[in-house]
Design a protein around this motif. Structure first.
Motif, PDB file in Angstrom:
ATOM      1  N   GLU A 153      52.869  61.675   5.340  1.00 26.28           N
ATOM      2  CA  GLU A 153      52.309  62.642   4.403  1.00 26.28           C
ATOM      3  C   GLU A 153      51.364  63.632   5.102  1.00 26.28           C
ATOM      4  O   GLU A 153      51.428  64.832   4.873  1.00 26.28           O
ATOM      5  CB  GLU A 153      51.552  61.881   3.306  1.00 26.28           C
ATOM      6  N   SER A 154      50.493  63.111   5.962  1.00 24.85           N
ATOM      7  CA  SER A 154      49.534  64.009   6.621  1.00 24.85           C
ATOM      8  C   SER A 154      50.248  64.917   7.631  1.00 24.85           C
ATOM      9  O   SER A 154      49.875  66.074   7.809  1.00 24.85           O
ATOM     10  CB  SER A 154      48.396  63.225   7.279  1.00 24.85           C
ATOM     11  N   ILE A 155      51.309  64.403   8.267  1.00 28.94           N
ATOM     12  CA  ILE A 155      52.090  65.256   9.177  1.00 28.94           C
ATOM     13  C   ILE A 155      52.757  66.369   8.371  1.00 28.94           C
ATOM     14  O   ILE A 155      52.706  67.546   8.754  1.00 28.94           O
ATOM     15  CB  ILE A 155      53.174  64.438   9.928  1.00 28.94           C
ATOM     16  N   ALA A 156      53.367  66.010   7.223  1.00 31.68           N
ATOM     17  CA  ALA A 156      54.059  66.993   6.392  1.00 31.68           C
ATOM     18  C   ALA A 156      53.084  68.085   5.937  1.00 31.68           C
ATOM     19  O   ALA A 156      53.384  69.289   6.003  1.00 31.68           O
ATOM     20  CB  ALA A 156      54.694  66.305   5.187  1.00 31.68           C
ATOM     21  N   ARG A 157      51.891  67.654   5.507  1.00 33.62           N
ATOM     22  CA  ARG A 157      50.893  68.619   5.027  1.00 33.62           C
ATOM     23  C   ARG A 157      50.523  69.588   6.162  1.00 33.62           C
ATOM     24  O   ARG A 157      50.549  70.799   6.003  1.00 33.62           O
ATOM     25  CB  ARG A 157      49.658  67.877   4.517  1.00 33.62           C
TER      26      ARG A 157
END
Lengths: 192, 192
Positions: B38-42
């Motif tokens: 999730e943090s990579i995608a964001r």
């Protein structure tokens, strides 16, 4: 006066051994990730609280179990032939790595240690530091007898020998006795 | 004909790079365990599904990000001096280990790999196998020029050089340029 079998310190030494033996047996059977404090407690016939009283985490119990299982092979013989003596010690470690729960326990502890600095420090204190001391003493004797160069870097030699073994372990590459001979040949004679 | 900037394959190459750059930046900032898909995608401004379409796990994205960040330093120069050339390559790796997210990414991937054989195999395929090939070619040239013994064990030499670096990484021991010189000295000249 013989110790009383119901003496509390005897009972707790008995539990401690049962916990470490259960840990190393379980990790060999089901792998690091599938061992829980609960499964160790069940196998050792103790309560979970007994384990948590002595160790802060699964990693810490596993490290002590791994350290105990290495114990019979960590000493360096001194026959006066440094390569032969290192070979005996390294082959002893290989034997433990390949035939006991030590391999999966140690791999699991080092993996857990990548996000647990206290555990990694405990690995240093319980396994590496005593090895550095014993290795340095054995190599000092070899240096005095002229078996290694006066300016040989003993710490780097130590890093090389155990570094290659751990490298192959962490990459799940086979480690055979022939690797030990090959590493000793490179480290003592050089590739020049 | 110049590529169309809205061409789907260009857009997906852009997303791929954004994901790998975000991964290596994030792991350097917050550590492996605190990075999520999730943090990579964001950070990469893509949907989580875009990441899962290309990589099966966080470990797999991180491995590719690590591989990409190593890319500029993996080649072996050939000046005709094998020790000098290995030194350049090893110091390049040290630079990446100590100044980019590569160090925490690789440590996290190897840790995850201890319970994920597919990931460990991917490390072998993406990082180790190409290095074995390039190292063997460079050392074959050194052997032809008589810079190493005809019977020198090139695979063990490779294990020694990268094994010590990984050993020190996984134990959170410092790795300085002086270590590279010391390892090369032991491996080329031997401690005898």
């Amino acid at each position: 006066m013989p110790a009383n079998p119901s003496d509390p310190s005897r009972r707790s030494e008995h539990s401690r051994r049962a916990i470490l033996d259960a840990s190393i047996a379980l990790v060999g059977e089901v792998g690091y990730d599938n061992v829980s404090i609960e499964s160790i407690a069940r196998r050792a016939c103790v309560g979970k609280q007994t384990i948590y009283r002595w160790w802060p985490s699964k990693g810490a119990v596993m490290l002590e179990a791994a350290t105990q299982s290495l114990d019979p092979v960590v000493a360096f013989p001194d026959t006066g032939d440094i390569v032969a003596d290192l070979r005996v010690q390294l082959l002893g470690i290989l034997e433990i790595v390949t035939t006991t729960g030590f391999g999966p326990a140690y791999r699991g502890v080092i993996a857990a240690g990548q996000s647990d600095p206290d555990l990694l420090r405990a690995v240093f204190d319980q396994i590496i530091a005593p090895n550095v001391t014993a290795f340095s003493a054995r190599l000092a004797a070899a240096r005095e007898r002229g078996e290694i160069r006066a300016d040989a870097d003993v710490q780097t030699l130590r890093d090389v020998l155990y570094g290659v073994i751990e490298y192959r372990m962490f990459h799940a590459m086979p480690i055979e006795p022939g690797h030990v001979d090959a590493i000793l040949d490179v480290a003592f004679h050089g590739v020049r």
